[in-house]
Motif scaffolding. Structure first.
Motif, short mmCIF file in Angstrom:
data_model
loop_
_atom_site.label_atom_id
_atom_site.label_comp_id
_atom_site.label_asym_id
_atom_site.label_seq_id
_atom_site.Cartn_x
_atom_site.Cartn_y
_atom_site.Cartn_z
N GLY A 58 108.16 48.74 -62.88
CA GLY A 58 108.77 48.58 -61.65
C GLY A 58 109.20 50.05 -61.23
O GLY A 58 110.66 50.05 -60.25
N THR A 61 109.04 50.27 -57.28
CA THR A 61 109.89 49.17 -56.85
C THR A 61 111.41 50.25 -56.82
O THR A 61 111.95 50.41 -55.68
CB THR A 61 110.60 47.86 -57.08
N ARG A 64 110.71 53.07 -54.54
CA ARG A 64 111.21 52.54 -52.72
C ARG A 64 112.63 52.21 -52.67
O ARG A 64 113.25 52.46 -51.34
CB ARG A 64 110.40 51.15 -53.12
N SER A 93 119.80 45.91 -57.39
CA SER A 93 118.40 44.84 -58.19
C SER A 93 118.05 44.39 -59.66
O SER A 93 117.19 43.77 -59.97
CB SER A 93 117.45 46.29 -57.68
#
Length: 190
Positions: A58, A61, A64, A93
């Motif tokens: 992750g 991610t 980003r 998240s």
């Protein structure tokens, strides 16, 4: 578990964490992780290059999410406000149900030098992503790198607090508090 069931990546992460906690990082093999997840070694290597990386799934991610939120923060936002927007996006998240997983992850990482080294690498990568997003916004150096480092440190602090057994606060709130604490501490150095 059947090998065709969905969520292979997540199953591998959970299996690895369980095994690392039970028998230690060094004593755990990729084959054991795959077996525990009900998958094959080949499937493991489709998702991760080695057993160390399974705990840091992750990172791309996360980088980003931080970059995009910093990039889309209001134009008038200062560097730390933009970093705060990034931390909010990243915190969103992490579902509340992951607190226990996070606590176990931190404990496993803390007990192995190779995993601590990889955690430091992840910290640096996230700080680098934030610094690049700030530079893209026109924030000059060294302000961009300093704000990004404060953001990465604030997230690390907030994550550790979030996973504490007596905590009930949301990760985003803790990240904002940690960023404010660090900003104030930096200002007090002058």
């Amino acid at each position: 578990m059947a090998r065709w069931e969905p969520n292979a990546r997540e199953r591998l992460v959970v299996a690895a964490l369980d095994l690392f906690a039970e028998q230690g990082y060094d004593a755990t093999t990729v084959r054991q992780i795959a077996d525990r997840a009900g998958l094959t070694r080949t499937t493991f290597f489709r998702h991760f290059p080695d057993k160390r990386e399974v705990l840091f799934a992750g990172q791309d991610t996360h980088a980003r999410l931080l970059s995009e939120a910093i990039g889309t923060a209001p134009g008038a936002a200062g560097p730390l406000e933009a970093v705060g927007a990034g931390l909010d996006a990243l915190a969103a998240s992490f579902p509340a149900g992951r607190r226990d997983f996070g606590a176990r992850l931190l404990a496993v990482v803390a007990h192995h030098p190779e995993l601590r080294e990889r955690a430091a690498f992840k910290h640096a990568g996230l700080a680098g992503a934030m610094a690049e997003a700030l530079r893209t916004r026109g924030v000059p150096e060294p302000s961009a790198s300093l704000a990004a480092e404060l953001g990465a440190r604030a997230f690390d602090t907030a994550y550790a607090r979030w996973t504490a057994p007596d905590n009930a606060e949301p990760l985003g709130l803790l990240a904002g508090e940690a960023l404010t604490e660090l900003r104030d501490a930096a200002a007090a150095l002058a």
